[in-house]
Design a protein around this motif. Structure first.
Motif, short mmCIF file in Angstrom:
data_model
loop_
_atom_site.label_atom_id
_atom_site.label_comp_id
_atom_site.label_asym_id
_atom_site.label_seq_id
_atom_site.Cartn_x
_atom_site.Cartn_y
_atom_site.Cartn_z
N ASP A 1 0.83 -1.21 0.00
CA ASP A 1 0.00 0.00 0.00
C ASP A 1 0.86 1.26 0.00
O ASP A 1 0.56 2.24 -0.70
CB ASP A 1 -0.92 0.00 1.23
CG ASP A 1 -2.04 -1.02 1.12
OD1 ASP A 1 -2.29 -1.50 0.00
OD2 ASP A 1 -2.66 -1.35 2.17
N LEU A 2 1.94 1.22 0.79
CA LEU A 2 2.85 2.36 0.81
C LEU A 2 3.51 2.56 -0.55
O LEU A 2 3.69 3.69 -1.02
CB LEU A 2 3.92 2.17 1.89
CG LEU A 2 3.45 2.32 3.34
CD1 LEU A 2 4.56 1.91 4.30
CD2 LEU A 2 3.02 3.76 3.62
N ALA A 3 3.87 1.45 -1.19
CA ALA A 3 4.47 1.53 -2.52
C ALA A 3 3.48 2.13 -3.53
O ALA A 3 3.88 2.88 -4.43
CB ALA A 3 4.93 0.15 -2.97
N GLY A 4 2.20 1.79 -3.36
CA GLY A 4 1.17 2.38 -4.22
C GLY A 4 1.07 3.88 -4.01
O GLY A 4 0.95 4.64 -4.98
N ASP A 5 1.12 4.31 -2.74
CA ASP A 5 1.11 5.75 -2.45
C ASP A 5 2.33 6.42 -3.08
O ASP A 5 2.25 7.54 -3.60
CB ASP A 5 1.12 5.98 -0.95
CG ASP A 5 -0.17 5.52 -0.28
OD1 ASP A 5 -1.19 5.39 -0.99
OD2 ASP A 5 -0.14 5.28 0.95
N TRP A 6 3.45 5.74 -3.03
CA TRP A 6 4.70 6.26 -3.61
C TRP A 6 4.53 6.49 -5.11
O TRP A 6 4.92 7.52 -5.65
CB TRP A 6 5.83 5.27 -3.30
CG TRP A 6 7.18 5.67 -3.79
CD1 TRP A 6 7.54 6.78 -4.48
CD2 TRP A 6 8.39 4.91 -3.63
NE1 TRP A 6 8.88 6.77 -4.76
CE2 TRP A 6 9.43 5.63 -4.24
CE3 TRP A 6 8.69 3.69 -3.01
CZ2 TRP A 6 10.75 5.18 -4.28
CZ3 TRP A 6 10.00 3.25 -3.03
CH2 TRP A 6 11.01 3.97 -3.66
N ARG A 7 3.94 5.50 -5.78
CA ARG A 7 3.74 5.61 -7.23
C ARG A 7 2.83 6.79 -7.58
O ARG A 7 3.08 7.52 -8.54
CB ARG A 7 3.18 4.31 -7.79
CG ARG A 7 4.19 3.16 -7.85
CD ARG A 7 3.65 1.99 -8.66
NE ARG A 7 2.51 1.36 -7.98
CZ ARG A 7 2.62 0.39 -7.08
NH1 ARG A 7 3.81 -0.07 -6.74
NH2 ARG A 7 1.54 -0.14 -6.54
N LEU A 8 1.76 6.95 -6.80
CA LEU A 8 0.84 8.06 -7.06
C LEU A 8 1.54 9.41 -6.87
O LEU A 8 1.33 10.34 -7.65
CB LEU A 8 -0.37 7.96 -6.13
CG LEU A 8 -1.35 6.82 -6.41
CD1 LEU A 8 -2.44 6.77 -5.33
CD2 LEU A 8 -1.98 6.98 -7.79
N LEU A 9 2.37 9.51 -5.83
CA LEU A 9 3.12 10.75 -5.61
C LEU A 9 4.12 11.00 -6.72
O LEU A 9 4.32 12.14 -7.15
CB LEU A 9 3.83 10.69 -4.25
CG LEU A 9 2.93 10.86 -3.03
CD1 LEU A 9 3.71 10.57 -1.75
CD2 LEU A 9 2.34 12.26 -2.98
N ASP A 10 4.74 9.92 -7.20
CA ASP A 10 5.67 10.06 -8.34
C ASP A 10 4.96 10.68 -9.54
O ASP A 10 5.51 11.57 -10.21
CB ASP A 10 6.22 8.69 -8.73
CG ASP A 10 7.43 8.28 -7.89
OD1 ASP A 10 8.01 9.16 -7.24
OD2 ASP A 10 7.78 7.09 -7.90
N GLN A 11 3.74 10.22 -9.80
CA GLN A 11 2.98 10.73 -10.94
C GLN A 11 2.63 12.20 -10.76
O GLN A 11 2.77 13.01 -11.69
CB GLN A 11 1.70 9.91 -11.12
CG GLN A 11 1.94 8.47 -11.54
CD GLN A 11 0.68 7.63 -11.52
OE1 GLN A 11 -0.43 8.16 -11.33
NE2 GLN A 11 0.81 6.33 -11.71
N ARG A 12 2.20 12.57 -9.56
CA ARG A 12 1.85 13.97 -9.30
C ARG A 12 3.08 14.87 -9.37
O ARG A 12 3.03 15.98 -9.92
CB ARG A 12 1.17 14.10 -7.94
CG ARG A 12 -0.22 13.47 -7.87
CD ARG A 12 -0.96 13.95 -6.64
NE ARG A 12 -1.17 15.40 -6.67
CZ ARG A 12 -1.63 16.10 -5.63
NH1 ARG A 12 -1.88 15.48 -4.49
NH2 ARG A 12 -1.79 17.40 -5.73
N ILE A 13 4.19 14.40 -8.81
CA ILE A 13 5.42 15.19 -8.84
C ILE A 13 5.91 15.37 -10.27
O ILE A 13 6.34 16.44 -10.68
CB ILE A 13 6.50 14.52 -7.97
CG1 ILE A 13 6.12 14.62 -6.49
CG2 ILE A 13 7.87 15.17 -8.19
CD1 ILE A 13 6.98 13.79 -5.57
N GLU A 14 5.81 14.31 -11.07
CA GLU A 14 6.24 14.38 -12.47
C GLU A 14 5.38 15.37 -13.24
O GLU A 14 5.89 16.15 -14.06
CB GLU A 14 6.15 12.99 -13.11
CG GLU A 14 6.60 12.94 -14.57
CD GLU A 14 8.05 13.35 -14.74
OE1 GLU A 14 8.38 13.91 -15.80
OE2 GLU A 14 8.86 13.12 -13.82
N GLY A 15 4.05 15.35 -12.98
CA GLY A 15 3.17 16.29 -13.65
C GLY A 15 3.48 17.74 -13.29
O GLY A 15 3.54 18.62 -14.16
#
Length: 248
Positions: free
Chosen positions: A188-202
């Motif tokens: 679940d934490l890794a999933g949160d990490w991926r979502l943050l990666d996407q937002r940061i990249e955007g």
């Protein structure tokens, strides 16, 4: 506001509040000729009826927007850091005395002013702040994942990229050190990490696009500093240059 004040006011200090503004005006001799409390909606309308004058405000939330509006009305609107206004405050602190201190401070020839930001510069600043918060959240998640793994005897080399590369293998491997519950927590934490990666990249892409339109950022783009840091540095260097010149 009485019509006779229109020709007498030379300097105005505005103490900005959430819903109300305290306004103190001086004539050319330095005497107080205006001392009123206005609502947010009254500020522009009333100052539009005044002859162009020097208007001082502290550089706070909403000040840049109001400064641009007043400059469009022909006023010489200037922003100052609150710490430089504080020495001019007299007696017990209240909103009118704050406005009076602002009116005094804005007239000082050695005062260091803050440049009024354009709407585009405020957009860029907002994007940087949001990105900074998201990066901080991502760092917290990464540190938490590392701590959970270390508590179970699994060490990963320091660095975001190493944990990013190793984590899928750790989660996929059959390991007695990680219980099914802990596997689920880390996934679940890794999933949160991926979502943050996407937002940061955007946000990073948007900041880069805005930075390329700014002359100061474009100059710094030629250096080896990472682009998102370049735009932040350009905003700070512009502010420092304005303060050094003592101009608004």
């Amino acid at each position: 506001m009485p019509h006779k004040l229109n020709s007498g006011i030379a300097v105005i200090g505005v103490d900005i509040g959430k819903n109300s503004f305290h306004v103190v005006g001086h004539d050319k001799r330095g005497a107080i000729v205006l001392r009123q409390k206005w609502s947010r909606g009254q500020v522009e309308a009333r100052l539009a009826n005044l002859r162009p004058c020097l208007i001082g405000m502290e550089a706070c939330v909403g000040a840049h927007h109001l400064s641009r509006k007043l400059q469009m009305l022909g006023h010489d609107a200037r922003l100052m850091p609150a710490k430089y206004v504080r020495p001019y405050s007299k007696g017990q602190k209240n909103d009118f005395r704050d406005a009076e201190a602002i009116a005094e401070a804005v007239q000082r020839p050695t005062m260091k002013f803050v440049a009024t930001k354009t709407a585009e510069q405020l957009d860029l600043q907002a994007l940087h702040r949001v990105r900074e918060r998201l990066v901080s959240q991502r760092t917290g998640i990464i540190n938490q994942i590392r701590a959970f793994l270390l508590e179970r005897g699994i060490a990963v080399r320091q660095g975001l990229r190493f944990l990013r590369a190793e984590l899928p293998r750790i989660l996929a491997a059959s390991c007695d050190a990680l219980s099914p519950r802990m596997l689920r927590v880390i996934e679940d934490l890794a999933g949160d990490w991926r979502l943050l990666d996407q937002r940061i990249e955007g946000l990073s892409s948007e900041i880069e696009a805005l930075a390329r339109k700014d002359k100061d950022c474009e100059r710094l783009m030629k250096s080896r500093v990472r682009w998102w840091l370049r735009s932040a540095l350009a905003m700070r260097s512009r502010k420092a240059a304005t303060s050094a010149r003592g101009l608004g």
